[in-house]
Write an enzyme that holds these catalytic residues in place. Structure first.
Site, PDB file in Angstrom:
ATOM      1  NE  ARG A 176      28.198 -10.645   1.047  1.00 46.18           N
ATOM      2  CZ  ARG A 176      28.287 -10.826  -0.258  1.00 46.18           C
ATOM      3  NH1 ARG A 176      29.314 -11.443  -0.795  1.00 46.18           N
ATOM      4  NH2 ARG A 176      27.350 -10.376  -1.079  1.00 46.18           N
ATOM      5  NE  ARG A 180      27.288  -7.308  -8.884  1.00 51.77           N
ATOM      6  CZ  ARG A 180      26.055  -6.947  -9.250  1.00 51.77           C
ATOM      7  NH1 ARG A 180      25.853  -6.469 -10.463  1.00 51.77           N
ATOM      8  NH2 ARG A 180      25.053  -7.073  -8.426  1.00 51.77           N
ATOM      9  NE  ARG A 254      19.829   4.915   8.082  1.00 51.21           N
ATOM     10  CZ  ARG A 254      19.849   4.774   6.767  1.00 51.21           C
ATOM     11  NH1 ARG A 254      19.821   5.829   5.973  1.00 51.21           N
ATOM     12  NH2 ARG A 254      19.905   3.579   6.214  1.00 51.21           N
ATOM     13  NE  ARG A 285      17.900   6.341  -3.138  1.00 53.93           N
ATOM     14  CZ  ARG A 285      17.368   5.143  -3.239  1.00 53.93           C
ATOM     15  NH1 ARG A 285      17.967   4.214  -3.943  1.00 53.93           N
ATOM     16  NH2 ARG A 285      16.238   4.863  -2.638  1.00 53.93           N
ATOM     17  CD  GLU A 310      15.686   8.392  -1.870  1.00 54.95           C
ATOM     18  OE1 GLU A 310      14.796   7.743  -2.412  1.00 54.95           O
ATOM     19  OE2 GLU A 310      16.620   7.852  -1.218  1.00 54.95           O
ATOM     20  CE1 TYR A 358      13.841  -1.335   3.235  1.00 56.06           C
ATOM     21  CE2 TYR A 358      14.691  -3.451   2.500  1.00 56.06           C
ATOM     22  CZ  TYR A 358      14.119  -2.227   2.224  1.00 56.06           C
ATOM     23  OH  TYR A 358      13.802  -1.905   0.915  1.00 56.06           O
ATOM     24  CG  ASP A 360      13.768  -5.693  -0.592  1.00 52.78           C
ATOM     25  OD1 ASP A 360      13.665  -4.449  -0.590  1.00 52.78           O
ATOM     26  OD2 ASP A 360      14.827  -6.297  -0.841  1.00 52.78           O
TER      27      ASP A 360
HETATM   28  P1  FDA Z   1       4.017  -0.607   5.009  1.00 52.83           P
HETATM   29  O1  FDA Z   1       4.786   0.416   5.744  1.00 52.83           O
HETATM   30  O2  FDA Z   1       3.979  -0.558   3.539  1.00 52.83           O
HETATM   31  O3  FDA Z   1       2.490  -0.535   5.498  1.00 52.83           O
HETATM   32  C1  FDA Z   1       2.115  -0.339   6.827  1.00 52.83           C
HETATM   33  C2  FDA Z   1       0.837   0.476   6.828  1.00 52.83           C
HETATM   34  O4  FDA Z   1       0.306   0.520   8.151  1.00 52.83           O
HETATM   35  C3  FDA Z   1       1.049   1.934   6.423  1.00 52.83           C
HETATM   36  O5  FDA Z   1       0.201   2.248   5.346  1.00 52.83           O
HETATM   37  C4  FDA Z   1       0.676   2.722   7.680  1.00 52.83           C
HETATM   38  O6  FDA Z   1       0.069   3.959   7.383  1.00 52.83           O
HETATM   39  C5  FDA Z   1      -0.281   1.770   8.358  1.00 52.83           C
HETATM   40  N1  FDA Z   1      -0.421   1.990   9.795  1.00 52.83           N
HETATM   41  C6  FDA Z   1       0.558   2.073  10.726  1.00 52.83           C
HETATM   42  N2  FDA Z   1       0.050   2.303  11.939  1.00 52.83           N
HETATM   43  C7  FDA Z   1      -1.294   2.355  11.791  1.00 52.83           C
HETATM   44  C8  FDA Z   1      -2.386   2.585  12.692  1.00 52.83           C
HETATM   45  N3  FDA Z   1      -2.192   2.804  13.995  1.00 52.83           N
HETATM   46  N4  FDA Z   1      -3.645   2.575  12.209  1.00 52.83           N
HETATM   47  C9  FDA Z   1      -3.870   2.360  10.868  1.00 52.83           C
HETATM   48  N5  FDA Z   1      -2.880   2.160   9.988  1.00 52.83           N
HETATM   49  C10 FDA Z   1      -1.609   2.151  10.431  1.00 52.83           C
HETATM   50  N6  FDA Z   1      10.975  -2.924  -1.298  1.00 52.83           N
HETATM   51  C11 FDA Z   1      11.322  -3.527  -2.453  1.00 52.83           C
HETATM   52  O7  FDA Z   1      11.057  -4.715  -2.639  1.00 52.83           O
HETATM   53  N7  FDA Z   1      11.973  -2.795  -3.428  1.00 52.83           N
HETATM   54  C12 FDA Z   1      12.273  -1.482  -3.268  1.00 52.83           C
HETATM   55  O8  FDA Z   1      12.857  -0.865  -4.162  1.00 52.83           O
HETATM   56  C13 FDA Z   1      11.900  -0.838  -2.045  1.00 52.83           C
HETATM   57  N8  FDA Z   1      12.191   0.471  -1.836  1.00 52.83           N
HETATM   58  C14 FDA Z   1      11.916   1.042  -0.610  1.00 52.83           C
HETATM   59  C15 FDA Z   1      12.282   2.365  -0.364  1.00 52.83           C
HETATM   60  C16 FDA Z   1      12.027   2.933   0.871  1.00 52.83           C
HETATM   61  C17 FDA Z   1      12.436   4.375   1.126  1.00 52.83           C
HETATM   62  C18 FDA Z   1      11.404   2.166   1.878  1.00 52.83           C
HETATM   63  C19 FDA Z   1      11.159   2.729   3.236  1.00 52.83           C
HETATM   64  C20 FDA Z   1      11.028   0.859   1.626  1.00 52.83           C
HETATM   65  C21 FDA Z   1      11.280   0.279   0.384  1.00 52.83           C
HETATM   66  N9  FDA Z   1      10.890  -1.028   0.105  1.00 52.83           N
HETATM   67  C22 FDA Z   1      11.242  -1.609  -1.072  1.00 52.83           C
HETATM   68  C23 FDA Z   1      10.196  -1.823   1.136  1.00 52.83           C
HETATM   69  C24 FDA Z   1       8.676  -1.798   1.012  1.00 52.83           C
HETATM   70  O9  FDA Z   1       8.216  -0.469   1.190  1.00 52.83           O
HETATM   71  C25 FDA Z   1       8.139  -2.713   2.114  1.00 52.83           C
HETATM   72  O10 FDA Z   1       8.485  -4.033   1.831  1.00 52.83           O
HETATM   73  C26 FDA Z   1       6.676  -2.686   2.246  1.00 52.83           C
HETATM   74  O11 FDA Z   1       6.275  -1.373   2.497  1.00 52.83           O
HETATM   75  C27 FDA Z   1       6.312  -3.569   3.433  1.00 52.83           C
HETATM   76  O12 FDA Z   1       4.954  -3.574   3.596  1.00 52.83           O
HETATM   77  P2  FDA Z   1       4.305  -3.526   5.037  1.00 52.83           P
HETATM   78  O13 FDA Z   1       2.885  -3.823   4.787  1.00 52.83           O
HETATM   79  O14 FDA Z   1       5.035  -4.348   5.994  1.00 52.83           O
HETATM   80  O15 FDA Z   1       4.511  -2.005   5.552  1.00 52.83           O
END
Ligand code: FDA
Length: 387
Positions: A176, A180, A254, A285, A310, A358, A360
């Site tokens: 979609r 609005r 990406r 942006r 970015e 993905y 949040d």
């Molecule tokens: P996350 O990636 O945060 O943590 C995983 C951790 O594991 C990392 O610190 C990594 O270093 C570690 N790791 C990986 N492999 C490892 C290994 N072998 N040994 C030790 N450590 C290891 N959400 C939202 O609600 N509002 C928003 O505006 C945004 N904006 C946004 C922008 C961008 C560019 C991105 C990419 C993402 C967002 N998000 C977001 C999403 C948000 O970042 C996401 O929900 C959380 O990071 C998820 O948390 P996780 O713990 O799953 O992963």
């Protein structure tokens, strides 16, 4: 060595929620391994020492949720400001209010429309292509919002995001394109929204601040895996393909290059986020972080501001994986990795990297709370098998 009760790999919101629940609710000793130099995963932020502005190191993070349980849970660790996110987009020298709404339509077509007039106009422009006949993203978008709005607000931006012409992208990428027919330009529709009053890092640190939780940064799980694999339960939130040595091939992502600059102006763009909709502008942006916290104005250094541009591209080996691309090939690989993950003894996979989704922040926290309820608590409190 003295083994913990649980090892959590990754200290993002998923990992910290698991660690906090297991330590605080069950009294388990939890070791969190984090390969970066800091805890917190992608939500981590730092205060720029020169200007006093909080900079989100891995892209802007706006917190929003309609999940009552998540809202109650997160408020144990931080309070929130009343920030409401709004996004603008620049195209051919004019700035528009996003998401697409009546203000944008009126500015773009240079005339005031009632909601019904605007609806009729867009329906007429969209009638050029029947949605069922759309064979690519461009045709699908035109069939939903018409060619003029597509060309201004979707075409260039999407091409930059995907490094691919929209005529070569799958129509399935968009289901979609909401328009609005009113002046509502709040970006999120959730019940709760705001930013952590003293910053993301303070929030994340308070989640880990428990005598039973040890966070070991600068530690890659794969360097110490032999100490823990098969010996203690593990919650793994790193990339699922990496856990299995990429044996089914790499999942595609990406990434975003974030180019930061401190400028000699007090206010660069008057708001937090402005999208660059022109195809010729190389970034997608511009973020100006001071606008996320207007209540901190008195603590900022006057005459200076921090801006991040970015640039979106396909992730190569070694880049930060940000958005799953999720091609048909990726989905086929993911099914195989899921099979392997289900068979891996004493290891649970979670988070955005562990599930190739993905998420949040509120979704990552909600998913961690369910893993805790449905798997970890039954295992540790009632002796249920961990799977
Ligand atoms: P996350 O990636 O945060 O943590 C995983 C951790 O594991 C990392 O610190 C990594 O270093 C570690 N790791 C990986 N492999 C490892 C290994 N072998 N040994 C030790 N450590 C290891 N959400 C939202 O609600 N509002 C928003 O505006 C945004 N904006 C946004 C922008 C961008 C560019 C991105 C990419 C993402 C967002 N998000 C977001 C999403 C948000 O970042 C996401 O929900 C959380 O990071 C998820 O948390 P996780 O713990 O799953 O992963």
């Amino acid at each position: 060595p003295d083994l913990p009760d649980l090892v959590v790999v990754g200290s993002g919101f998923f990992g910290l929620t698991i660690a906090e629940r297991c330590a605080a609710d069950l009294g388990l000793r939890v070791l969190v391994l984090e390969r970066r130099y800091h805890l917190g995963g992608n939500a981590y932020s730092e205060f720029d020492p020169e200007t006093g502005i909080e900079v989100h190191k891995y892209g802007t993070h706006l917190f929003h949720t309609s999940n009552e349980r998540v809202w109650e849970y997160v408020n144990r660790f931080t309070s929130f400001t009343n920030y409401q996110h709004r996004v603008f987009g620049r195209y051919q020298g004019q700035v528009y209010s996003l998401p697409m709404n009546l203000a944008l339509i009126n500015t773009f077509f240079g005339k005031s429309h009632t909601p019904d007039e605007a609806r009729a106009l867009i329906a007429e422009q969209a009638s050029e292509i029947d949605t069922r006949d759309a064979t690519n993203l461009e045709e699908k978008a035109i069939s939903l919002i018409g060619r003029p709005l597509y060309e201004a607000f979707i075409k260039g931006y999407t091409a930059k995001q995907w490094q691919t012409d929209p005529t070569e992208l799958s129509a399935d990428i968009i289901t979609r394109l909401p328009v609005r027919y009113n002046f509502d330009n709040r970006y999120f529709n959730d019940t709760y929204e705001g930013l952590p009053v003293d910053g993301y890092t303070a929030w994340l640190e308070r989640m880990a601040d428990h005598p039973n939780i040890e966070v070991r940064v600068d530690t890659d799980f794969f360097d110490v895996a032999d100490d823990y694999k098969g010996k203690v339960p593990i919650v793994y939130t790193g990339p699922v393909d990496e856990y299995f040595d990429n044996c089914e091939g790499r999942l595609s992502w990406r990434t975003v290059d974030l180019v930061q600059e401190t400028l000699d102006v007090d206010d660069y763009q008057g708001t937090g986020v402005v999208n660059a909709n022109d195809a010729e502008v190389p970034f997608t942006r511009e973020l100006e972080f001071k606008h996320l916290h207007p209540e901190r104005a008195a603590s900022y250094k006057p005459g200076r501001t921090v801006v991040v541009r970015e640039f979106s591209r396909f992730a190569e080996e070694g880049d930060e994986p940000y958005y799953p691309i999720n091609t048909a090939e990726d989905r086929a690989k993911l099914l195989k990795y899921r099979d392997l993950a289900n068979k891996e003894p004493m290891v649970l996979f979670g988070g955005r990297l562990g599930t190739y989704k993905y998420l949040d922040m509120h979704m990552a926290i909600a998913a961690a709370l369910s893993m805790y309820d449905n798997k970890l608590k039954p295992h540790f409190a009632e002796g249920a098998e961990l799977k």
